[in-house]
Design a protein around this motif. Structure first.
Motif, PDB file in Angstrom:
ATOM      1  N   ARG A   1       0.819  -1.208   0.000  1.00  0.00           N
ATOM      2  CA  ARG A   1       0.000   0.000   0.000  1.00  0.00           C
ATOM      3  C   ARG A   1       0.858   1.265   0.000  1.00  0.00           C
ATOM      4  O   ARG A   1       0.323   2.371   0.008  1.00  0.00           O
ATOM      5  CB  ARG A   1      -0.922   0.052   1.228  1.00  0.00           C
ATOM      6  CG  ARG A   1      -1.770  -1.158   1.448  1.00  0.00           C
ATOM      7  CD  ARG A   1      -2.795  -1.391   0.394  1.00  0.00           C
ATOM      8  NE  ARG A   1      -3.663  -0.247   0.177  1.00  0.00           N
ATOM      9  CZ  ARG A   1      -4.547  -0.172  -0.804  1.00  0.00           C
ATOM     10  NH1 ARG A   1      -4.680  -1.176  -1.646  1.00  0.00           N
ATOM     11  NH2 ARG A   1      -5.293   0.890  -0.966  1.00  0.00           N
TER      12      ARG A   1
ATOM     13  N   LYS B   1     -15.681  -9.769  -2.790  1.00  0.00           N
ATOM     14  CA  LYS B   1     -15.219  -9.685  -4.198  1.00  0.00           C
ATOM     15  C   LYS B   1     -16.353 -10.050  -5.180  1.00  0.00           C
ATOM     16  O   LYS B   1     -17.496 -10.130  -4.799  1.00  0.00           O
ATOM     17  CB  LYS B   1     -13.943 -10.524  -4.416  1.00  0.00           C
ATOM     18  CG  LYS B   1     -12.771 -10.125  -3.522  1.00  0.00           C
ATOM     19  CD  LYS B   1     -12.228  -8.734  -3.768  1.00  0.00           C
ATOM     20  CE  LYS B   1     -11.421  -8.582  -5.036  1.00  0.00           C
ATOM     21  NZ  LYS B   1     -10.744  -7.260  -5.086  1.00  0.00           N
TER      22      LYS B   1
ATOM     23  N   ARG C   1     -13.306 -14.758 -11.542  1.00  0.00           N
ATOM     24  CA  ARG C   1     -12.053 -14.000 -11.522  1.00  0.00           C
ATOM     25  C   ARG C   1     -11.283 -14.240 -10.219  1.00  0.00           C
ATOM     26  O   ARG C   1     -10.070 -14.385 -10.221  1.00  0.00           O
ATOM     27  CB  ARG C   1     -12.358 -12.510 -11.678  1.00  0.00           C
ATOM     28  CG  ARG C   1     -11.090 -11.644 -11.772  1.00  0.00           C
ATOM     29  CD  ARG C   1     -11.503 -10.193 -11.910  1.00  0.00           C
ATOM     30  NE  ARG C   1     -10.397  -9.291 -12.117  1.00  0.00           N
ATOM     31  CZ  ARG C   1      -9.725  -8.709 -11.136  1.00  0.00           C
ATOM     32  NH1 ARG C   1     -10.004  -8.987  -9.872  1.00  0.00           N
ATOM     33  NH2 ARG C   1      -8.756  -7.854 -11.413  1.00  0.00           N
TER      34      ARG C   1
ATOM     35  N   LYS D   1      -1.806 -14.576  -7.558  1.00  0.00           N
ATOM     36  CA  LYS D   1      -1.408 -13.978  -6.273  1.00  0.00           C
ATOM     37  C   LYS D   1      -0.393 -14.855  -5.549  1.00  0.00           C
ATOM     38  O   LYS D   1       0.558 -14.359  -4.961  1.00  0.00           O
ATOM     39  CB  LYS D   1      -2.634 -13.761  -5.383  1.00  0.00           C
ATOM     40  CG  LYS D   1      -3.485 -12.569  -5.811  1.00  0.00           C
ATOM     41  CD  LYS D   1      -4.690 -12.444  -4.903  1.00  0.00           C
ATOM     42  CE  LYS D   1      -5.556 -11.283  -5.325  1.00  0.00           C
ATOM     43  NZ  LYS D   1      -6.816 -11.221  -4.579  1.00  0.00           N
TER      44      LYS D   1
ATOM     45  N   LYS E   1       1.960 -12.709  -3.171  1.00  0.00           N
ATOM     46  CA  LYS E   1       1.045 -11.894  -2.342  1.00  0.00           C
ATOM     47  C   LYS E   1       0.499 -12.731  -1.183  1.00  0.00           C
ATOM     48  O   LYS E   1       0.395 -12.256  -0.064  1.00  0.00           O
ATOM     49  CB  LYS E   1      -0.100 -11.325  -3.192  1.00  0.00           C
ATOM     50  CG  LYS E   1      -1.045 -10.428  -2.402  1.00  0.00           C
ATOM     51  CD  LYS E   1      -1.979  -9.597  -3.257  1.00  0.00           C
ATOM     52  CE  LYS E   1      -2.895  -8.730  -2.392  1.00  0.00           C
ATOM     53  NZ  LYS E   1      -3.749  -7.836  -3.150  1.00  0.00           N
TER      54      LYS E   1
ATOM     55  N   ASN F   1      -6.922 -11.081   2.575  1.00  0.00           N
ATOM     56  CA  ASN F   1      -7.490  -9.766   2.922  1.00  0.00           C
ATOM     57  C   ASN F   1      -9.014  -9.787   2.782  1.00  0.00           C
ATOM     58  O   ASN F   1      -9.643  -8.760   2.640  1.00  0.00           O
ATOM     59  CB  ASN F   1      -6.886  -8.645   2.068  1.00  0.00           C
ATOM     60  CG  ASN F   1      -7.107  -8.894   0.583  1.00  0.00           C
ATOM     61  OD1 ASN F   1      -7.623  -9.942   0.203  1.00  0.00           O
ATOM     62  ND2 ASN F   1      -6.733  -7.958  -0.253  1.00  0.00           N
TER      63      ASN F   1
ATOM     64  N   ASP G   1     -15.124  -4.440  -4.799  1.00  0.00           N
ATOM     65  CA  ASP G   1     -13.962  -4.338  -3.902  1.00  0.00           C
ATOM     66  C   ASP G   1     -14.342  -3.831  -2.505  1.00  0.00           C
ATOM     67  O   ASP G   1     -13.463  -3.576  -1.698  1.00  0.00           O
ATOM     68  CB  ASP G   1     -12.930  -3.389  -4.554  1.00  0.00           C
ATOM     69  CG  ASP G   1     -11.550  -3.533  -3.934  1.00  0.00           C
ATOM     70  OD1 ASP G   1     -11.132  -4.686  -3.687  1.00  0.00           O
ATOM     71  OD2 ASP G   1     -10.895  -2.507  -3.670  1.00  0.00           O
TER      72      ASP G   1
ATOM     73  N   LYS H   1     -14.114   4.026  -7.814  1.00  0.00           N
ATOM     74  CA  LYS H   1     -12.839   3.665  -8.457  1.00  0.00           C
ATOM     75  C   LYS H   1     -12.517   4.682  -9.554  1.00  0.00           C
ATOM     76  O   LYS H   1     -13.406   5.093 -10.297  1.00  0.00           O
ATOM     77  CB  LYS H   1     -12.949   2.267  -9.078  1.00  0.00           C
ATOM     78  CG  LYS H   1     -13.108   1.170  -8.054  1.00  0.00           C
ATOM     79  CD  LYS H   1     -11.818   0.917  -7.315  1.00  0.00           C
ATOM     80  CE  LYS H   1     -12.023  -0.084  -6.189  1.00  0.00           C
ATOM     81  NZ  LYS H   1     -10.823  -0.262  -5.367  1.00  0.00           N
TER      82      LYS H   1
ATOM     83  N   GLN I   1      -6.919  -2.240 -15.236  1.00  0.00           N
ATOM     84  CA  GLN I   1      -7.866  -3.357 -15.126  1.00  0.00           C
ATOM     85  C   GLN I   1      -7.788  -4.255 -16.361  1.00  0.00           C
ATOM     86  O   GLN I   1      -7.854  -5.469 -16.258  1.00  0.00           O
ATOM     87  CB  GLN I   1      -9.302  -2.826 -15.008  1.00  0.00           C
ATOM     88  CG  GLN I   1      -9.626  -2.203 -13.686  1.00  0.00           C
ATOM     89  CD  GLN I   1      -9.504  -3.198 -12.559  1.00  0.00           C
ATOM     90  OE1 GLN I   1      -9.586  -4.401 -12.770  1.00  0.00           O
ATOM     91  NE2 GLN I   1      -9.273  -2.717 -11.354  1.00  0.00           N
TER      92      GLN I   1
HETATM   93  O1  LIG Z   1      -8.008  -5.758  -8.780  1.00  0.00           O
HETATM   94  P1  LIG Z   1      -8.124  -6.607  -7.581  1.00  0.00           P
HETATM   95  O2  LIG Z   1      -9.281  -7.537  -7.649  1.00  0.00           O
HETATM   96  O3  LIG Z   1      -6.845  -7.290  -7.232  1.00  0.00           O
HETATM   97  O4  LIG Z   1      -8.491  -5.663  -6.316  1.00  0.00           O
HETATM   98  C1  LIG Z   1      -7.568  -4.804  -5.645  1.00  0.00           C
HETATM   99  C2  LIG Z   1      -7.418  -5.308  -4.213  1.00  0.00           C
HETATM  100  O5  LIG Z   1      -6.749  -6.546  -4.256  1.00  0.00           O
HETATM  101  P2  LIG Z   1      -7.440  -7.947  -3.869  1.00  0.00           P
HETATM  102  O6  LIG Z   1      -7.655  -8.678  -5.149  1.00  0.00           O
HETATM  103  O7  LIG Z   1      -8.706  -7.670  -3.140  1.00  0.00           O
HETATM  104  O8  LIG Z   1      -6.430  -8.643  -3.020  1.00  0.00           O
HETATM  105  C3  LIG Z   1      -6.591  -4.368  -3.375  1.00  0.00           C
HETATM  106  O9  LIG Z   1      -6.572  -4.880  -2.060  1.00  0.00           O
HETATM  107  P3  LIG Z   1      -5.218  -4.826  -1.163  1.00  0.00           P
HETATM  108  O10 LIG Z   1      -4.859  -3.379  -1.071  1.00  0.00           O
HETATM  109  O11 LIG Z   1      -4.192  -5.634  -1.895  1.00  0.00           O
HETATM  110  O12 LIG Z   1      -5.610  -5.410   0.144  1.00  0.00           O
HETATM  111  C4  LIG Z   1      -7.190  -2.956  -3.375  1.00  0.00           C
HETATM  112  O13 LIG Z   1      -8.432  -2.995  -2.704  1.00  0.00           O
HETATM  113  C5  LIG Z   1      -7.351  -2.425  -4.793  1.00  0.00           C
HETATM  114  O14 LIG Z   1      -8.087  -1.234  -4.757  1.00  0.00           O
HETATM  115  P4  LIG Z   1      -7.383   0.193  -4.922  1.00  0.00           P
HETATM  116  O15 LIG Z   1      -6.651   0.107  -6.222  1.00  0.00           O
HETATM  117  O16 LIG Z   1      -6.483   0.303  -3.746  1.00  0.00           O
HETATM  118  O17 LIG Z   1      -8.513   1.151  -4.909  1.00  0.00           O
HETATM  119  C6  LIG Z   1      -8.141  -3.409  -5.657  1.00  0.00           C
HETATM  120  O18 LIG Z   1      -8.078  -2.927  -6.987  1.00  0.00           O
HETATM  121  P5  LIG Z   1      -9.334  -2.621  -7.903  1.00  0.00           P
HETATM  122  O19 LIG Z   1      -9.323  -3.644  -8.955  1.00  0.00           O
HETATM  123  O20 LIG Z   1     -10.556  -2.699  -7.072  1.00  0.00           O
HETATM  124  O21 LIG Z   1      -9.072  -1.250  -8.387  1.00  0.00           O
END
Ligand SMILES: O=P(O)(O)O[C@@H]1[C@@H](OP(=O)(O)O)[C@H](OP(=O)(O)O)[C@H](O)[C@H](OP(=O)(O)O)[C@H]1OP(=O)(O)O
Ligand SMILES: Nc1ncnc2c1ncn2[C@@H]1O[C@H](COP(=O)(O)OP(=O)(O)OP(=O)(O)O)[C@@H](O)[C@H]1O
Length: 427
Positions: free
Chosen positions: A38, A78, A98, A106, A111, A144, A338, A379, A387
């Motif tokens: 982050r 998700k 997905r 991951k 991750k 997460n 998300d 977003k 994306q």
């Molecule tokens: O793309 P994804 O599905 O990996 O989602 C991201 C999340 O990863 P995850 O798959 O839940 O581990 C990701 O979660 P983490 O920060 O890795 O816990 C964020 O929520 C990210 O949103 P943003 O870009 O920070 O607004 C999320 O990005 P967005 O796709 O929602 O923009």
């Protein structure tokens, strides 16, 4: 989001002004606590404004000071559907969701350490058995997607990117007074299982409960596409036993999962169908950059913006207006894919006149609860190219490695079967 999900579930918070020096100090203080992944994002230290939100690990429907113990389960469910768009080019995307595909990437990129058995389609199925399996899988491999707080303090799930706070036995120890207040349970593995099962059953009931109707005009999208993900271990195990996965008993229309899924499904075209439309908007903005404000790319996300989201027609008339509408719907859908659901639970105190909240009975106790949604900031428009690239990376990785491996296993099994063919001759 209030219009889509309902008044009671969404807390907008309020904008507050903060001294710049305070924000600067805060930013420095929290930096060392932030997960590495982050650290590319910073607090806004220049505007002097912040969002003040209620503490959602507490019960939300009653305002007096709470002194009773409170448990809160945070779930990031998700995306709960498999794309149904004709623009999808990878066949695999019509079979495997997905989340399940992304798990493999991951783990490969470090991750997470282990593939989770959780599949969002099981949680969103409305079928209790599938939902129990999904929740148990989240508890086993929280990543997460699941956190548990007791009195506002994190007691289970990942504190930072990869380190779990406690194991299931410790979690059960924390939960026992909520579900078995008069004790009567010996400790040990049996007790852990019983307490965890109780938690899973209560969370399922809360998720299926309906308490808020939302706005009457909010869109109703019929559920389309397969309701079972081929990669879900639950479905695979039933398949091996020659049984069919119960598709879904259907989510009650007023429950938060149903509403969240409806918003997610505003992504009607999938990123593959959306990306060319994003490019159309981009070309227009390159030519007329001053139009960005009128197109409401960065807000305001007001009534006009909301009303445009309600037009679900997918017939492309070649206009920028059509492309923009689909882009904005996609951004809203991505936000719903998300967000997190916060379920706060507290022992029901009989005879307390203030206790007007809904009650969930567990086998040995009664709990009041409230449900809220977290992380609903829209977003950004700019994340669409990311994306698009990520989508293709996830599918390609899954197809090349996992599916290829599956094929090899199938081929070997077939060969083995061939070796053992029993040939019957007429006598
Ligand atoms: O793309 P994804 O599905 O990996 O989602 C991201 C999340 O990863 P995850 O798959 O839940 O581990 C990701 O979660 P983490 O920060 O890795 O816990 C964020 O929520 C990210 O949103 P943003 O870009 O920070 O607004 C999320 O990005 P967005 O796709 O929602 O923009
Ligand atoms: N209002 C709240 N009440 C209780 N817990 C919260 C609240 N807001 C955030 N949290 C906790 O903090 C976590 C991160 O919050 P959120 O996802 O909103 O932040 P973010 O915008 O993704 O953070 P980042 O600064 O890393 O971009 C949540 O998953 C939740 O556990």
């Amino acid at each position: 989001m209030k219009d889509f999900l309902g008044e009671n579930y969404v807390h907008c918070g309020e904008v507050v002004q903060l001294p710049l020096e305070f924000v600067k100090q805060l930013c420095l203080k929290i930096q060392c606590e932030r997960p590495e992944s982050r650290c590319d994002k910073d607090l806004d230290t220049l505007s002097g404004y912040a969002m003040c939100l209620p503490n959602l690990t507490r019960l939300q429907t009653y305002h007096s000071a709470e002194h009773r113990p409170i448990l809160c389960v945070e779930i990031k469910p998700k995306c709960g559907f498999i794309p149904f768009s004709n623009d999808v080019t990878h066949e695999m995307k019509h079979k495997v969701c997905r989340y399940c595909m992304h798990q493999h990437l991951k783990v490969a990129t470090g991750k997470w350490k282990k593939i989770s058995k959780y599949c969002p389609l099981d949680l969103y199925s409305g079928d209790k058995q599938r939902m129990h399996f999904a929740l148990k899988s989240l508890l086993q491999e929280a990543q997460n997607n699941l956190r548990v707080f007791k009195n506002g303090k994190l007691i289970y799930g990942c504190g930072d990117a990869r380190s779990p706070v406690a194991d299931l036995k410790e979690l059960a120890h924390h939960l026992k007074p909520f579900f078995f207040p008069s004790n009567g349970l010996a400790s040990g593995p049996h007790c852990t299982r019983t307490v965890i099962r109780e938690l899973v059953h209560v969370i399922t009931r809360v998720l299926l409960s309906s308490s808020d109707k939302g706005r009457a005009g909010a869109p109703r999208l019929g559920l389309r596409g397969p309701r079972v993900c081929e990669a879900s271990p639950f479905s695979r195990s039933l398949h091996h036993q020659g049984k069919n996965t119960p598709e879904h008993s259907g989510l009650p229309k007023g429950c938060l999962l149903y509403k969240t899924l409806q918003v997610q499904m505003l992504d009607q075209l999938d990123i593959e169908g959306l990306y060319p439309l994003y490019n159309r908007v981009e070309r227009y903005l390159e030519e007329f950059p001053e139009e960005r404000k009128a197109l409401q790319i960065d807000g305001p996300y007001d009534e006009v913006f909301y009303q445009k989201l309600l037009d679900l027609s997918t017939e492309d008339d070649g206009t920028v207006a059509f492309a923009l509408r689909k882009v904005q719907q996609y951004r809203v859908a991505m936000t719903a894919k998300d967000c997190s659901i916060m379920i706060a639970l507290s022992p029901y105190l009989q005879g307390t006149s203030s206790d007007q909240r809904p009650v969930i009975p567990s086998s040995r106790s009664r709990l009041t609860f409230s449900v809220s949604v977290l992380d609903l900031d829209l977003k950004p428009y700019e994340s669409i190219p990311h994306q698009y690239k990520l989508d293709s990376k996830i599918v390609n990785y899954y197809s090349k490695t996992v599916h290829a491996k599956d094929d090899t296993v199938r081929a070997t099994r077939f060969k083995e079967r061939e070796d053992c063919t029993l040939v019957l001759h007429k006598v």
